[in-house]
Design a protein around this motif. Sequence first.
Motif, PDB file in Angstrom:
ATOM      1  N   ASN A 176       0.850  -1.186   0.000  1.00 31.76           N
ATOM      2  CA  ASN A 176       0.000   0.000   0.000  1.00 31.76           C
ATOM      3  C   ASN A 176       0.890   1.242   0.000  1.00 31.76           C
ATOM      4  O   ASN A 176       1.643   1.470   0.934  1.00 31.76           O
ATOM      5  N   PHE A 177       0.784   2.057  -1.041  1.00 27.76           N
ATOM      6  CA  PHE A 177       1.662   3.219  -1.155  1.00 27.76           C
ATOM      7  C   PHE A 177       1.460   4.218  -0.011  1.00 27.76           C
ATOM      8  O   PHE A 177       2.325   5.064   0.227  1.00 27.76           O
ATOM      9  N   ARG A 178       0.343   4.131   0.661  1.00 22.66           N
ATOM     10  CA  ARG A 178       0.136   5.008   1.817  1.00 22.66           C
ATOM     11  C   ARG A 178       1.112   4.670   2.953  1.00 22.66           C
ATOM     12  O   ARG A 178       1.268   5.457   3.893  1.00 22.66           O
ATOM     13  N   ASP A 179       1.740   3.522   2.839  1.00 23.80           N
ATOM     14  CA  ASP A 179       2.701   3.105   3.858  1.00 23.80           C
ATOM     15  C   ASP A 179       4.136   3.465   3.469  1.00 23.80           C
ATOM     16  O   ASP A 179       5.090   2.837   3.914  1.00 23.80           O
ATOM     17  N   LYS A 180       4.295   4.484   2.650  1.00 26.19           N
ATOM     18  CA  LYS A 180       5.642   4.934   2.272  1.00 26.19           C
ATOM     19  C   LYS A 180       6.252   5.710   3.442  1.00 26.19           C
ATOM     20  O   LYS A 180       6.179   6.948   3.504  1.00 26.19           O
ATOM     21  N   PHE A 181       6.847   4.956   4.319  1.00 26.97           N
ATOM     22  CA  PHE A 181       7.421   5.529   5.544  1.00 26.97           C
ATOM     23  C   PHE A 181       8.684   4.768   5.892  1.00 26.97           C
ATOM     24  O   PHE A 181       8.751   3.545   5.734  1.00 26.97           O
ATOM     25  N   ILE A 182       9.683   5.487   6.368  1.00 29.92           N
ATOM     26  CA  ILE A 182      10.915   4.871   6.870  1.00 29.92           C
ATOM     27  C   ILE A 182      11.370   5.644   8.098  1.00 29.92           C
ATOM     28  O   ILE A 182      11.295   6.882   8.131  1.00 29.92           O
ATOM     29  N   ALA A 183      11.812   4.913   9.106  1.00 31.96           N
ATOM     30  CA  ALA A 183      12.470   5.514  10.272  1.00 31.96           C
ATOM     31  C   ALA A 183      13.943   5.141  10.201  1.00 31.96           C
ATOM     32  O   ALA A 183      14.284   3.963  10.039  1.00 31.96           O
ATOM     33  N   ALA A 184      14.813   6.132  10.295  1.00 31.50           N
ATOM     34  CA  ALA A 184      16.242   5.884  10.125  1.00 31.50           C
ATOM     35  C   ALA A 184      17.045   6.795  11.049  1.00 31.50           C
ATOM     36  O   ALA A 184      16.651   7.932  11.307  1.00 31.50           O
ATOM     37  N   PRO A 185      18.176   6.319  11.526  1.00 32.36           N
ATOM     38  CA  PRO A 185      19.002   7.147  12.415  1.00 32.36           C
ATOM     39  C   PRO A 185      19.781   8.207  11.641  1.00 32.36           C
ATOM     40  O   PRO A 185      20.172   7.996  10.491  1.00 32.36           O
ATOM     41  N   TRP A 186      19.996   9.332  12.292  1.00 25.32           N
ATOM     42  CA  TRP A 186      20.845  10.397  11.751  1.00 25.32           C
ATOM     43  C   TRP A 186      22.056  10.488  12.667  1.00 25.32           C
ATOM     44  O   TRP A 186      21.927  10.822  13.839  1.00 25.32           O
ATOM     45  N   THR A 187      23.208  10.129  12.150  1.00 22.88           N
ATOM     46  CA  THR A 187      24.406  10.052  12.978  1.00 22.88           C
ATOM     47  C   THR A 187      25.396  11.119  12.541  1.00 22.88           C
ATOM     48  O   THR A 187      26.312  10.857  11.760  1.00 22.88           O
ATOM     49  N   ALA A 188      25.204  12.324  13.034  1.00 25.30           N
ATOM     50  CA  ALA A 188      26.058  13.440  12.649  1.00 25.30           C
ATOM     51  C   ALA A 188      27.518  13.152  12.982  1.00 25.30           C
ATOM     52  O   ALA A 188      28.424  13.563  12.259  1.00 25.30           O
ATOM     53  N   ALA A 189      27.743  12.422  14.078  1.00 26.27           N
ATOM     54  CA  ALA A 189      29.118  12.112  14.475  1.00 26.27           C
ATOM     55  C   ALA A 189      29.814  11.221  13.463  1.00 26.27           C
ATOM     56  O   ALA A 189      31.036  11.170  13.406  1.00 26.27           O
ATOM     57  N   ASP A 190      29.022  10.498  12.650  1.00 27.47           N
ATOM     58  CA  ASP A 190      29.593   9.617  11.631  1.00 27.47           C
ATOM     59  C   ASP A 190      29.528  10.248  10.236  1.00 27.47           C
ATOM     60  O   ASP A 190      29.401   9.564   9.224  1.00 27.47           O
ATOM     61  N   GLU A 191      29.534  11.578  10.194  1.00 26.41           N
ATOM     62  CA  GLU A 191      29.645  12.343   8.955  1.00 26.41           C
ATOM     63  C   GLU A 191      28.395  12.293   8.094  1.00 26.41           C
ATOM     64  O   GLU A 191      28.482  12.448   6.863  1.00 26.41           O
ATOM     65  N   ASP A 192      27.216  12.088   8.701  1.00 23.16           N
ATOM     66  CA  ASP A 192      25.983  12.251   7.936  1.00 23.16           C
ATOM     67  C   ASP A 192      25.811  13.712   7.550  1.00 23.16           C
ATOM     68  O   ASP A 192      25.190  14.027   6.544  1.00 23.16           O
TER      69      ASP A 192
END
Length: 253
Positions: A176-192
């Motif tokens: 279901n395209f309504r489920d276009k969701f992702i949770a992901a970490p943002w790790t600034a210390a690792d050069e994100d």
Amino acid sequence: MAKSSKSVKSDRRAVIDQLRKEQKGAERTRGFAIVGVCVLVALLIIGAAAYKPIMDWWDSREVEKLALSDIGSPASVCQDITTKKADGNQNHVPTGTPVEYTIAPPAFGAHWNEAGVAPAPFDRKFYSEEDRPEIESLVHNLEHGYTILWYDETLSDEQVSEIRDMAEKFDDSDDNFRDKFIAAPWTAADEDGASFPEGQHVAFTHWSAGGEGETDVSKQLGAFQYCTAPSGEALQEFMKQYPYFDSPEPGAM
């Protein structure tokens, strides 16, 4: 009267037989005890191995009873949504080429385009620091209409668990395209890239086409919302305001 040698031998044999009988009984008791201990240890091992799956199953049942808006903190922990003019539509750079995103985290921009790498697969809704795709892959997901919840490394285990629970609300096996969701970490210390604004530890981003069906790329926007803590209520409202079909390529997985 002294016993005959035959009688003495008979008594000795009786004593030996009794000792043997007692020894066998002791060995049998010891064997039962060993078996009992082994069974107990095996049960404890099985119980320990089964504990987490059982608890996860139980917790998932509890989560199923909750609405997305009931998970985490109230929407008041989040700032107002902001937007920024977007660029990068169809700007595919070779996989492996680093892209510098000027906003932490990104909502648009140049990105990778390689089958199996970018965009990240539809069926994964939650990533940890150990298995998260590269940012350049996830930006391709944004172009396809995904909302990404980014979380930084300062969150507690309980708060990360809340984000997992939110992600489960989008775990639909029917594509279901309504489920276009992702949770992901943002790790600034690792050069994100740079850190989130001070005091903010969660961010929602979405690549808007400027409205459903809009094809004028000059109207594309990046939408951002920062929060001090995970909020299912705020996420729900954000995704209502910026649904998957308001994106440059809503029909792509």
